[in-house]
Motif scaffolding. Structure first.
Motif, PDB file in Angstrom:
ATOM      1  N   MET A 103       0.848  -1.179   0.000  1.00 57.87           N
ATOM      2  CA  MET A 103       0.000   0.000   0.000  1.00 57.87           C
ATOM      3  C   MET A 103       0.886   1.232   0.000  1.00 57.87           C
ATOM      4  N   ALA A 104       0.364   2.305  -0.536  1.00 56.33           N
ATOM      5  CA  ALA A 104       1.180   3.504  -0.681  1.00 56.33           C
ATOM      6  C   ALA A 104       0.320   4.750  -0.632  1.00 56.33           C
ATOM      7  N   TRP A 105       0.984   5.866  -0.414  1.00 53.16           N
ATOM      8  CA  TRP A 105       0.367   7.178  -0.484  1.00 53.16           C
ATOM      9  C   TRP A 105       0.966   7.957  -1.645  1.00 53.16           C
ATOM     10  N   PHE A 106       0.099   8.563  -2.426  1.00 50.65           N
ATOM     11  CA  PHE A 106       0.471   9.475  -3.494  1.00 50.65           C
ATOM     12  C   PHE A 106      -0.199  10.808  -3.218  1.00 50.65           C
ATOM     13  N   ARG A 107       0.263  11.850  -3.885  1.00 53.92           N
ATOM     14  CA  ARG A 107      -0.390  13.140  -3.744  1.00 53.92           C
ATOM     15  C   ARG A 107      -0.379  13.886  -5.066  1.00 53.92           C
ATOM     16  N   ARG A 108      -1.346  14.781  -5.215  1.00 54.46           N
ATOM     17  CA  ARG A 108      -1.427  15.607  -6.405  1.00 54.46           C
ATOM     18  C   ARG A 108      -1.806  17.023  -6.007  1.00 54.46           C
ATOM     19  N   ALA A 109      -0.919  17.953  -6.286  1.00 59.30           N
ATOM     20  CA  ALA A 109      -1.161  19.361  -6.030  1.00 59.30           C
ATOM     21  C   ALA A 109      -1.728  20.005  -7.288  1.00 59.30           C
ATOM     22  N   PRO A 110      -2.464  21.108  -7.141  1.00 54.38           N
ATOM     23  CA  PRO A 110      -3.021  21.789  -8.311  1.00 54.38           C
ATOM     24  C   PRO A 110      -1.944  22.150  -9.323  1.00 54.38           C
ATOM     25  N   GLY A 111      -2.164  21.794 -10.573  1.00 54.09           N
ATOM     26  CA  GLY A 111      -1.231  22.112 -11.627  1.00 54.09           C
ATOM     27  C   GLY A 111      -0.005  21.229 -11.683  1.00 54.09           C
ATOM     28  N   ARG A 112       0.044  20.189 -10.876  1.00 53.15           N
ATOM     29  CA  ARG A 112       1.195  19.296 -10.848  1.00 53.15           C
ATOM     30  C   ARG A 112       0.763  17.858 -11.112  1.00 53.15           C
ATOM     31  N   GLU A 113       1.723  17.040 -11.501  1.00 55.71           N
ATOM     32  CA  GLU A 113       1.463  15.626 -11.718  1.00 55.71           C
ATOM     33  C   GLU A 113       1.382  14.895 -10.382  1.00 55.71           C
ATOM     34  N   ARG A 114       0.687  13.775 -10.390  1.00 56.04           N
ATOM     35  CA  ARG A 114       0.639  12.934  -9.213  1.00 56.04           C
ATOM     36  C   ARG A 114       2.044  12.432  -8.886  1.00 56.04           C
ATOM     37  N   GLU A 115       2.395  12.398  -7.608  1.00 59.42           N
ATOM     38  CA  GLU A 115       3.716  11.950  -7.205  1.00 59.42           C
ATOM     39  C   GLU A 115       3.639  10.976  -6.037  1.00 59.42           C
ATOM     40  N   PHE A 116       4.583  10.071  -6.015  1.00 59.22           N
ATOM     41  CA  PHE A 116       4.693   9.082  -4.954  1.00 59.22           C
ATOM     42  C   PHE A 116       5.180   9.736  -3.678  1.00 59.22           C
ATOM     43  N   VAL A 117       4.583   9.369  -2.552  1.00 58.22           N
ATOM     44  CA  VAL A 117       4.966   9.914  -1.259  1.00 58.22           C
ATOM     45  C   VAL A 117       5.649   8.857  -0.392  1.00 58.22           C
ATOM     46  N   ALA A 118       4.984   7.740  -0.170  1.00 60.07           N
ATOM     47  CA  ALA A 118       5.520   6.682   0.681  1.00 60.07           C
ATOM     48  C   ALA A 118       4.797   5.380   0.392  1.00 60.07           C
ATOM     49  N   GLY A 119       5.486   4.264   0.593  1.00 61.63           N
ATOM     50  CA  GLY A 119       4.885   2.963   0.383  1.00 61.63           C
ATOM     51  C   GLY A 119       5.334   1.980   1.442  1.00 61.63           C
ATOM     52  N   ILE A 120       4.553   0.922   1.620  1.00 61.20           N
ATOM     53  CA  ILE A 120       4.881  -0.093   2.607  1.00 61.20           C
ATOM     54  C   ILE A 120       4.462  -1.463   2.101  1.00 61.20           C
ATOM     55  N   ALA A 121       5.344  -2.441   2.235  1.00 60.73           N
ATOM     56  CA  ALA A 121       5.013  -3.820   1.895  1.00 60.73           C
ATOM     57  C   ALA A 121       4.068  -4.361   2.955  1.00 60.73           C
ATOM     58  N   TRP A 122       2.966  -4.948   2.518  1.00 63.91           N
ATOM     59  CA  TRP A 122       1.935  -5.344   3.460  1.00 63.91           C
ATOM     60  C   TRP A 122       2.379  -6.447   4.403  1.00 63.91           C
TER      61      TRP A 122
END
Length: 119
Positions: free
Chosen positions: A34-53
């Motif tokens: 599972m992971a967290w991504f984020r998307r700011a206005p006017g920017r591409e989606r980017e990877f934030v953090a992930g964890i092996a289940w």
């Protein structure tokens, strides 16, 4: 089939903290990571953090190392993102994602939760 629901977003001041939660339901026995991504206005989606289940090993984007911590509670099928020392540039919609066993990509996504950091 995995369904994801995020919560915990909100408005905070710079240097403040938030904890995001993402709870999975459905075929959770098949989750690989599972992971967290984020998307700011006017920017591409980017990877934030992930964890092996299973093993719990983690991975972080360089811009959050030392500030954010990802963790999971396997009994609750929940992943968390503890965000400390928040900066205005962290403002974005944060999305939870799941990778299932046998897949090479994250293809299950939550609806997103807004995080706004004021200066």
């Amino acid at each position: 089939q995995v369904q994801l629901v995020e919560s915990g977003g909100g408005l905070v001041q710079a240097r403040g903290s938030l904890r995001l939660s993402c709870t999975a339901s459905g075929s959770t026995f098949s989750m690989y990571a599972m992971a967290w991504f984020r998307r700011a206005p006017g920017r591409e989606r980017e990877f934030v953090a992930g964890i092996a289940w299973s093993a719990g090993s983690t991975d972080y984007a360089d811009f959050v190392k030392g500030r954010f911590t990802i963790s999971r509670d396997t009994a609750k099928n929940t992943v968390y993102l503890q965000m400390n020392s928040l900066k205005p540039e962290d403002t974005a919609v944060y999305y939870c994602a799941a990778q299932v066993i046998g897949s090479f990509e994250y293809k299950h996504w939550g609806q997103g939760t807004q995080v706004t950091v004021s200066s």
